[in-house]
Design a protein around this motif. Structure first.
Motif, mmCIF file in Angstrom:
data_model
loop_
_atom_site.group_PDB
_atom_site.id
_atom_site.type_symbol
_atom_site.label_atom_id
_atom_site.label_comp_id
_atom_site.label_asym_id
_atom_site.label_seq_id
_atom_site.Cartn_x
_atom_site.Cartn_y
_atom_site.Cartn_z
ATOM 1 N N PRO A 1 0.829 -1.209 0.000
ATOM 2 C CA PRO A 1 0.000 0.000 0.000
ATOM 3 C C PRO A 1 0.862 1.257 0.000
ATOM 4 N N GLU B 1 -7.551 6.921 7.843
ATOM 5 C CA GLU B 1 -8.597 6.406 6.956
ATOM 6 C C GLU B 1 -8.020 6.012 5.596
ATOM 7 N N GLU C 1 -6.013 2.725 6.017
ATOM 8 C CA GLU C 1 -6.902 1.568 6.138
ATOM 9 C C GLU C 1 -7.455 1.183 4.767
ATOM 10 N N MET C 2 -7.881 2.178 3.988
ATOM 11 C CA MET C 2 -8.399 1.932 2.649
ATOM 12 C C MET C 2 -7.307 1.356 1.753
ATOM 13 N N ARG D 1 -4.668 -0.407 2.566
ATOM 14 C CA ARG D 1 -4.416 -1.805 2.943
ATOM 15 C C ARG D 1 -5.517 -2.717 2.411
ATOM 16 N N ARG D 2 -6.753 -2.251 2.462
ATOM 17 C CA ARG D 2 -7.871 -3.045 1.958
ATOM 18 C C ARG D 2 -7.751 -3.248 0.451
ATOM 19 N N VAL D 3 -7.345 -2.212 -0.270
ATOM 20 C CA VAL D 3 -7.188 -2.306 -1.722
ATOM 21 C C VAL D 3 -6.091 -3.299 -2.083
ATOM 22 N N ASP E 1 -4.793 -5.695 -0.293
ATOM 23 C CA ASP E 1 -5.186 -7.047 0.101
ATOM 24 C C ASP E 1 -6.102 -7.656 -0.963
ATOM 25 N N HIS E 2 -7.044 -6.881 -1.455
ATOM 26 C CA HIS E 2 -7.968 -7.357 -2.477
ATOM 27 C C HIS E 2 -7.218 -7.722 -3.759
ATOM 28 N N LYS F 1 -5.091 -10.812 -3.383
ATOM 29 C CA LYS F 1 -5.925 -12.027 -3.418
ATOM 30 C C LYS F 1 -6.301 -12.379 -4.853
ATOM 31 N N LEU G 1 -14.813 -2.844 -4.560
ATOM 32 C CA LEU G 1 -14.701 -2.393 -3.171
ATOM 33 C C LEU G 1 -15.591 -1.197 -2.833
ATOM 34 N N TYR H 1 -2.268 -15.111 0.564
ATOM 35 C CA TYR H 1 -3.489 -14.553 -0.009
ATOM 36 C C TYR H 1 -4.314 -15.593 -0.768
#
Length: 96
Positions: free
Chosen positions: A7, A25, A28-29, A31-33, A35-36, A39, A60, A94
């Protein structure tokens, strides 16, 4: 390009709580991106893969600009990755 994707984090260590919250914020976003996307890469058997930011944003519920700002590597429209056996091993966490 090194896998897994990393990230693009924002650092803010100042006293302004609004700026601190905004950086948290974003992080966090981001890291979520990644991770997606990691995967998606790990679970795709193809040796060459392309992911477009608008597709990730749709998955997302984010804006394309958010997704583009979240990933350390990639171009304006997305990222293309070549997968080696070494990168497969690095993405094992992942895998579904």
């Amino acid at each position: 390009m090194q896998l897994p994707l990393q990230p693009r984090l924002k650092g803010y260590r100042g006293a302004d709580p609004k700026k601190r919250r905004k950086a948290a914020e974003h992080n966090e976003m981001a890291r979520r991106v990644v991770d997606h996307v990691n995967k998606l890469i790990a679970n795709n058997p193809e040796p060459s893969q392309q992911y477009l930011w608008y597709e990730v944003a749709r998955d997302l519920g984010l804006t394309v600009e958010d997704v583009e700002s979240a990933v350390m590597y990639g171009g304006h429209h997305g990222v293309t990755v070549g997968i080696t056996e070494e990168s497969r091993r690095s993405l094992a966490a992942y895998k579904k």
